[in-house]
Every structure is written in C-alpha cells, then in structure tokens.
Design an enzyme around this catalytic site. Structure first.
Site, PDB file in Angstrom:
ATOM      1  CE  LYS A 188      -8.963 -21.435 -37.191  1.00  0.00           C
ATOM      2  NZ  LYS A 188      -8.532 -20.156 -36.845  1.00  0.00           N
ATOM      3  CG  LEU A 191     -11.712 -16.706 -40.980  1.00  0.00           C
ATOM      4  CD1 LEU A 191     -11.789 -18.116 -41.591  1.00  0.00           C
ATOM      5  CD2 LEU A 191     -12.866 -16.052 -40.257  1.00  0.00           C
ATOM      6  CE  LYS A 238      -5.014 -26.259 -33.983  1.00  0.00           C
ATOM      7  NZ  LYS A 238      -6.370 -26.865 -32.665  1.00  0.00           N
ATOM      8  CG  ASP A 239      -3.962 -19.069 -31.261  1.00  0.00           C
ATOM      9  OD1 ASP A 239      -4.485 -18.726 -30.016  1.00  0.00           O
ATOM     10  OD2 ASP A 239      -2.584 -19.303 -31.202  1.00  0.00           O
ATOM     11  CE  LYS A 240     -10.152 -12.240 -37.113  1.00  0.00           C
ATOM     12  NZ  LYS A 240     -11.244 -11.513 -36.229  1.00  0.00           N
TER      13      LYS A 240
END
Length: 343
Positions: free
Chosen positions: A47, A50, A76-78
């Site tokens: 991804k 997001l 998880k980080d955006k």
C-alpha cells in the site's frame, strides 16, 4: 515530554530523511509460516499513502463486511510504501480476483488455518533513503549503525506515538485525573497509551543518562531490574545476569504503568517509582529497554548524495528512533515532512 537521549553522543552526523513513499519503505516480517490450506485467506498487500485502518476500510467496503472481520498484525505508517499481511474468510477468494485500487497492490494470496491477529508479526524490515550525505558521513553512518546494533538501541516510543503536538499528552493527563471525560473507547485507549508511553520514555532517558555517566555509554544494569528472555517471559534474578545480558539472552525492561504487571525492586525501583502511577486501573506492561537492529545494509549513491540504509527491528519499535540515535538529535513530524517545491 523531555528530550530523548542516546547512549553514544560522540559525534554529530549530517543527513536528512523524509517520510514519503519513495524514501520510506516498510516490510512486515511475520512469525507464522502459512500452511497453504485452511478456512482463511492470507493476503500480502503493498500500500502507498494509506494507513492500515484506511486499507482495512477499503477492503471491508469492497467485501461488504465489518472491518472487524479483517485480521491484521500491525499498524503501518501512512506516508510510506509498506507491505503487510491481512486475512479474510476464504469464501471471498474469488471476489478478490476483481479487486482493484490505485493505492493497493495484491502481491500474493495463500490459505491458512486461522486469521491474523494483532501482534502476530515478529518485526519490520525498513529501507530508508538518507539525503545530503557526503562520502565521509556515509562511512560514519554505517559504522555508527553497526555499533548500535552491537550495544543496543534505547527502545523509546518515537514522536509518532504522541501525535502532532503535546496537546495529546496534556489531554491524557487531564483524563487520568478525571478532569475531562472521554466517551469514545478508541480515543480513550489512545490517550492511556500516550500517558504510559510518556512515563516510559522519561524513565528510559534517566537510565540512559545514568549509563553515560557511570558506564561509559553502555547500558547500566541495576539491582532489581526486571528482565525479559527471548520467549517474552519476565523475571527478576537475584544475581545480576551480566553474562546473559551481554549474550542478548536477557534484556532489561521498563514499566508501562498499570495493574497486574511486574515492578522492579531495590535500586532499579528507586528510579522506576518516579515514573509509575500505581493507581492507574488500566493493564500495565513491561517494554524492552533496549533492542538490537539486525541485518544492516548500506548502499551509497554518490551522484545523488544519498545513502539507502536497510535494517530490521522488532515489532513495536521505531525506525525514526534508530535514525535519531545515529544523528544524535530528536525529530518531529515537521522535520521529516518534505518541502513542497515552488512552481
């Protein structure tokens, strides 16, 4: 909240990094070996820009199911390119073949006997581009990173834990004191975690400063410390386990205050009790005071004055803390935000 201090502060190294999809990549490392059969479908996804919750919401809407029916192991980080695993009931396998989203790519699917649960991952593999690095600093960075991997990295909660500013910390303290009431369970749990994490970070800072003062920058063990072994079991040995610590079989832990958890004893408790709220009704935990980055790889690109550094950290640890330790400075969300080029 006080500044995060590190064990080795002998030199400053200059570099910049940005949390963008091109410069900050995270790959989930799972503990489980998927069986290839069962009633659940494991989906390995990639991804971009997001959050995990955003991604889960997209899949939930596509399948027409509540988000709670989708399993995942970690958040998880955006502002990154990340890969992670999610799980759904295997009955959605055919439907998944028509799934398309511009920010999500399905890398692989496999069957398994049960859904993924929060915490199932072992760690995360990071690949981060460091910019404005000259040839000399490139060598310094790699040398420093390997020294940290050997001696241990103070396992602080990174700036991401505490939101954009210190308002969340103030709000958490007011909620704990009963000065404000938070009805939303998700927000309440978030504020409690901030409250516990702030105490932990301040405790760890004092232990790091003590180690620099009395133990030449190597983490100083104290009588009464609580240790965690490789299986996650906690103990308070009567004899200081120096050999086991040096061989990384045992690691000292710090308190995330709350009920039903170990407290340190003796000398270690004298420091710990300054960062403890014994009246907090929420569950308490212990967190490793040190972690050991693994599998460090560095690739320097001279023409771009860029160093790509890759490393693996245990779950719950912060790549930005590792970079802070190398740079000998604290970062904020503003520091890692790329500057927008003017047209």
């Amino acid at each position: 909240m006080r500044k995060r201090e590190y064990l080795d502060t002998t030199q400053d190294i200059s570099f910049k990094f940005f949390q963008t999809p091109d410069d900050f990549m995270v790959d989930e490392v799972m503990c489980t070996e998927f069986k290839g059969k069962g009633n659940y479908l494991i989906i390995h996804v990639k991804k971009v820009e997001l959050t995990t919750w955003d991604m889960v919401a997209i899949f939930a809407e596509y399948f027409g199911i509540p988000a709670q029916k989708i399993g995942y192991a970690g958040l998880k980080d955006k502002h990154a390119t990340t890969t992670q695993y999610i799980s759904v009931d295997a009955s959605y396998e055919k439907m998944l073949k028509k799934f398309h989203h511009k920010q999500i790519k399905i890398l692989k699917t496999i069957r398994h006997s049960h859904s993924i649960r929060m915490g199932d991952l072992c760690g995360n593999r990071f690949s981060i581009n460091l910019h404005f690095v000259d040839n000399i600093d490139s060598g310094k960075i790699e040398k420093c990173a390997r020294k940290i991997a050997k001696n241990g990295l103070p396992n602080y909660f990174g700036y991401q834990r505490f939101g954009r500013d210190n308002d969340s910390i103030k709000q958490a303290e007011e909620m704990i004191k009963g000065e404000i009431f938070i009805e939303d369970t998700k927000i309440k749990n978030f504020l409690i975690s901030i409250y516990q994490s702030t105490f932990f970070n301040d405790w760890l800072r004092e232990r790091v400063e003590l180690s620099r003062e009395k133990n030449d920058g190597k983490f100083l063990l104290l009588d009464g410390d609580v240790y965690q072994d490789n299986k996650g079991d906690l103990s308070t040995p009567k004899i200081m386990p120096t050999r086991e610590f040096e061989s990384k079989k045992l690691v000292p832990t710090g308190l995330l205050c709350g009920r039903d958890t170990f407290r340190a004893r003796d000398e270690a408790r004298e420091i710990e009790k300054k960062y403890d709220d014994e009246f907090l009704q929420e569950k308490g935990y212990r967190r490793e005071a040190l972690i050991y980055p693994k599998d460090i790889e560095c690739k320097y690109i001279r023409k771009e004055t860029k160093l790509k550094i890759s490393f693996t950290l245990p779950k719950g640890s912060y790549a930005t803390v590792f970079l802070e330790s190398i740079a000998n400075k604290n970062y904020t969300a503003k520091d890692v935000k790329p500057k927008i080029k003017q047209k």
